[in-house]
Design an enzyme around this catalytic site. Structure first.
Site, PDB file in Angstrom:
ATOM      1  N   PRO A 223       0.796  -1.226   0.000  1.00  0.00           N
ATOM      2  CA  PRO A 223       0.000   0.000   0.000  1.00  0.00           C
ATOM      3  C   PRO A 223       0.837   1.289   0.000  1.00  0.00           C
ATOM      4  O   PRO A 223       0.889   2.026   0.979  1.00  0.00           O
ATOM      5  CB  PRO A 223      -0.832  -0.130   1.271  1.00  0.00           C
ATOM      6  CG  PRO A 223       0.043  -0.919   2.192  1.00  0.00           C
ATOM      7  CD  PRO A 223       0.770  -1.892   1.300  1.00  0.00           C
ATOM      8  N   CYS A 224       1.460   1.568  -1.133  1.00  0.00           N
ATOM      9  CA  CYS A 224       2.295   2.768  -1.239  1.00  0.00           C
ATOM     10  C   CYS A 224       1.460   4.039  -1.096  1.00  0.00           C
ATOM     11  O   CYS A 224       2.009   5.098  -0.779  1.00  0.00           O
ATOM     12  CB  CYS A 224       3.081   2.762  -2.541  1.00  0.00           C
ATOM     13  SG  CYS A 224       2.106   2.458  -4.014  1.00  0.00           S
TER      14      CYS A 224
END
Length: 181
Positions: free
Chosen positions: A137-138
């Site tokens: 989950p950048c």
């Protein structure tokens, strides 16, 4: 190595996933500028054929769909084929995967966890090359001071903000100047 891909609908649009026997080899966020998502998947994953995903990949797709509907899913159970990832990037991705939905860290926070705040730029570069957005989950990584920072995925910062909004973790600079939402 045989590789496949599938497209699937989410609350933010049509996404894609590619896989091999080791796990996911890539995740594609919706295209914001138009274009053919199948062509993009075959360009990014040469030799991959579109098909029905195996059970583990189907579960990963269901998890991504649930997360993007607002369910608090961490997707840590999703297997990734990270054999092509540099060691520093692998460390960055592991830290990013550990951020719970609805929470955020900064590039500097991750660099400090790696033991050297001067790695902040390298953290940003690794996240910019993230082959598995949503699963890694950048979008939960912000710039210093909670600013939204960049987002190299299609749709850029707008996609990042939409994903953070779904998770209930809006960056401070997106909130109204006076009053709450």
């Amino acid at each position: 190595m045989i590789e496949g891909f599938a497209l699937f609908d989410t609350a933010i649009g049509l996404c894609g996933v590619a896989w091999n026997a080791q796990g996911l080899t890539g995740v594609m966020l919706p295209l914001s500028e138009g274009g053919d998502p199948r062509a993009r998947m075959t360009r990014r994953h040469p030799g991959a054929e579109e098909g029905a995903p195996p059970a583990a990949v189907a579960e990963a797709i269901a998890g991504m769909q649930a997360l993007l509907r607002g369910d608090k899913r961490d997707l840590l159970e999703v297997a990734l084929d990270d054999g092509h990832v540099a060691p520093l990037a692998a460390q960055v991705y592991a830290i990013a995967r550990a951020i719970p939905p609805g929470q955020t860290l900064t590039y500097g926070d991750i660099a400090r966890r790696l033991g050297d705040v001067s790695l902040s730029r390298a953290v940003g570069q690794a996240l910019g090359a993230n082959p598995w957005p949503i699963v890694v989950p950048c979008h939960r990584i912000l710039a210093a001071g909670g600013r939204k920072g960049g987002f190299s995925a299609p749709g850029g910062a707008d996609t990042k903000l939409r994903m953070l909004e779904i998770e209930g973790a809006l960056a401070p600079d997106t909130l109204p100047l006076f009053g709450g939402r």
